[in-house]
Scaffold this active site. Structure first.
Site, short mmCIF file in Angstrom:
data_model
loop_
_atom_site.label_atom_id
_atom_site.label_comp_id
_atom_site.label_asym_id
_atom_site.label_seq_id
_atom_site.Cartn_x
_atom_site.Cartn_y
_atom_site.Cartn_z
CD GLN A 1 -9.74 71.36 -13.47
OE1 GLN A 1 -8.56 71.89 -13.01
NE2 GLN A 1 -9.76 70.63 -14.55
CB ALA B 1 -4.72 79.01 -12.39
CG HIS B 2 -5.94 74.08 -13.33
ND1 HIS B 2 -6.83 73.74 -13.88
CD2 HIS B 2 -4.99 74.78 -14.20
CE1 HIS B 2 -6.60 73.95 -15.31
NE2 HIS B 2 -5.54 74.71 -15.48
CG ASN B 3 -2.40 71.21 -12.42
OD1 ASN B 3 -3.41 71.46 -13.13
ND2 ASN B 3 -2.18 70.15 -11.41
#
Length: 344
Positions: A195, A236-238
């Site tokens: 990540q 969460a990511h993005n």
């Protein structure tokens, strides 16, 4: 302590009654006493005003005549005015500049910064003036934190994140942990995807206790200016959250979702990944958002509470809806033909 006219000079509004009355606290209609300032934001509580012992009330202008004889501050939004007054009466503790002897600091910090015991600040960190780093916090290498931001105890910020000005991060917040990214082998084993993005928080963001915001997989996870996140939320990511959106406790947002500006997300709502939510959307508590929302409005998707036996019975009916729909279509098609009873 403030006199009513001093509050109006600062915050606007209009006085009805004695502007020299002094108040030092805010209180509820049923608990306020002398020296307190109470507010009435909902007319259904008007009956409580007669018993209220507050020195003054914040009310809407249309109540001027009904409350004649009381000391009033008249404003279009009493609840918002109350919030402003409460800020004046209860400012956050002033920073106490200095680095505690039990802190580990590997970067040069402004003299106005406060660093508590047990905190660790790695190399290449840049802090603005008047930043407060609470006890046992960790700030990873290369992170940037803007002026006036406050980290309460036990906040962890991973490397290379960006935190804006005047933010508040409550205890247990984790910013920049790895997003949940894995690819699967044919054998079933999971291969971790590094990540490599960041978390970027805008200005005036507040994040509640034990909330987590994951770093992006490739692009950044971005939280806009003025966003307010309650306790125990997972971002969460993005994910991208637009400015001035607010989200209640235990909500969860899956990867790469886009949430617009000025949205309101209820408690325990779930938002699936890779979808978009327009500006000015309200998502009710316990709602699962499984597809994109293109228009502003209030969206709800849940079932009312019922006994387990009733739930089993009703769900059994739901399982047969397709068959029932087919039977209804067949009946409708048959009814379109000639009526045999009319022949002969």
């Amino acid at each position: 302590m403030f006199r009513l006219h001093e509050l109006v000079d600062r915050l606007g509004g209009e006085i009805a009654g004695d502007g020299d009355v002094a108040v030092s606290r805010v209180g509820t209609l049923d608990k306020a006493g002398e020296g307190d300032l109470a507010f009435l934001a909902n007319r259904k509580y008007l009956s409580q005003v007669g018993e209220c012992a507050a020195s003054a009330l914040i009310v809407t202008p249309d109540l001027r005549e009904a409350l004649a004889g009381r000391n009033l501050i008249l404003t279009a939004d009493p609840y918002l005015y109350f919030a402003r007054v409460a800020q004046l009466f209860n400012p956050p503790p002033a920073a106490r500049p200095g680095i505690h002897a039990l802190a580990a600091v590997a970067s040069t910090l402004p003299a106005s910064v406060q660093v508590g015991p047990g905190a660790s600040i790695e190399e290449d960190v840049v802090l603005g003036e008047d930043v407060v780093i609470g006890p046992n916090c960790h700030v990873g290498r290369g992170t940037r934190i803007g002026r006036g931001t406050r980290l309460y105890a036990n906040v962890s910020i991973y490397h290379d994140c960006v935190i804006g000005e005047d933010c508040i991060l409550h205890s247990g917040v984790v910013i920049g942990a790895d997003g949940f990214g894995f690819a699967r082998e044919k054998s079933g084993a999971w291969v971790k995807i590094p990540q490599t993005g960041r978390v970027v928080l805008g200005n005036d963001v507040e994040i509640g206790a034990n909330t987590t915001v994951d770093r992006g997989a490739l692009d950044d996870t971005v939280i806009g200016d003025g966003v307010k996140l309650d306790n125990l939320i997972q971002i969460a990511h993005n994910v991208r959250v637009g400015e001035h959106t607010i989200m209640a406790g235990c909500a969860g947002v899956a990867g790469s979702a886009r949430i617009g500006a000025r949205c309101m997300i209820g408690g325990q709502a779930g938002i699936s990944g890779h979808l978009s939510i327009a500006d000015d959307v309200v998502v009710s508590a316990w709602t699962l958002v499984a597809k994109s929302i293109a228009k502003p409005g209030v969206y709800t998707g849940n079932l009312p509470l019922q006994t387990h036996g009733d739930w089993v019975k009703n769900f059994s009916h739901l399982r047969h809806l397709d068959a029932l729909a087919r039977r209804v279509r067949q009946l409708e098609q048959n009814s379109d033909g000639p009526d045999d009873r009319s022949q002969g």
